[in-house]
Design an enzyme around this catalytic site. Structure first.
Site, PDB file in Angstrom:
ATOM      1  CG  HIS A  94      -1.765   1.189   1.381  1.00  0.00           C
ATOM      2  ND1 HIS A  94      -3.098   1.180   1.078  1.00  0.00           N
ATOM      3  CD2 HIS A  94      -1.488   2.444   1.809  1.00  0.00           C
ATOM      4  CE1 HIS A  94      -3.602   2.377   1.299  1.00  0.00           C
ATOM      5  NE2 HIS A  94      -2.645   3.172   1.751  1.00  0.00           N
ATOM      6  CD  GLU A  95       1.722   3.628   3.589  1.00  0.00           C
ATOM      7  OE1 GLU A  95       2.033   4.739   3.133  1.00  0.00           O
ATOM      8  OE2 GLU A  95       0.601   3.409   4.092  1.00  0.00           O
ATOM      9  CG  HIS A  98       0.380   6.154  -0.798  1.00  0.00           C
ATOM     10  ND1 HIS A  98      -0.709   6.843  -1.273  1.00  0.00           N
ATOM     11  CD2 HIS A  98      -0.069   5.431   0.265  1.00  0.00           C
ATOM     12  CE1 HIS A  98      -1.767   6.548  -0.545  1.00  0.00           C
ATOM     13  NE2 HIS A  98      -1.413   5.690   0.391  1.00  0.00           N
TER      14      HIS A  98
END
Length: 177
Positions: A94-95, A98
């Site tokens: 998820h990170e 980004h």
């Protein structure tokens, strides 16, 4: 549109198992985390992770954080401790979504289509499951006289002022203070 689903599955499974054995629940080090994030980045995004990944025990409600200005990543160590390595790797993905989308100039925010697509392709988690540490301590328990519904409160409430949604009056059943 770029498809990040490169996934070298055999390599990732072999190396991730070794790394996850090194990252035991008692000894979470930033060096081991950095190696794991770099491995996930190469295997799932086919792109290197060139910045810093660290544990941040001050994170309470989130699994990780991406810093726009410095491009570094912070991770909540409680995610690994309480939810296990599989869920922790989903937070890393998820990170990294980004991270890579921001560096590519694409939509890196949660609401952007690019972010949602990359998250689905890589198998990252959209939200971190709740990490309930312990049940809240309630000091006062009130009961409705009409329907016997229970209301737990941390602070004392005025039974003259507040009523049950059914219209019944409340009375203090027990107090732990």
């Amino acid at each position: 549109m770029l498809n990040p689903k490169f996934i070298d599955g055999k390599r990732f499974e072999k190396e991730a198992k070794q790394l996850l054995q090194l990252i035991d629940r008692e000894n979470l080090s930033n060096d081991k985390l950095q190696a794991l994030v770099e491995l996930v980045s190469v295997c799932f995004f086919d792109r290197p992770f060139k910045h810093k990944a660290t544990f941040n025990s001050r994170l309470r409600t989130t699994g990780g954080r991406y810093h726009l200005s410095g491009h570094n990543l912070d991770f909540n160590p409680k995610v690994y401790e309480k939810l296990g390595p599989e869920e922790f790797i989903k937070v890393i993905k998820h990170e990294l979504c980004h991270y890579h989308l921001h560096l590519l100039g694409m939509g890196y925010r949660h609401r952007d289509v690019d972010f949602k697509n990359w998250l689905a392709w890589t198998g990252g988690s959209r939200f971190v499951p709740r990490m309930d540490e312990e049940e809240k301590a309630y000091n006062y328990t009130y009961e409705c006289i009409r329907c016997y519904q229970i209301f737990k409160r941390q602070r004392r409430v005025s039974v003259k002022r507040y009523r049950c949604p059914c219209g019944g009056t409340l009375h203090l059943k027990e107090s732990s203070l």
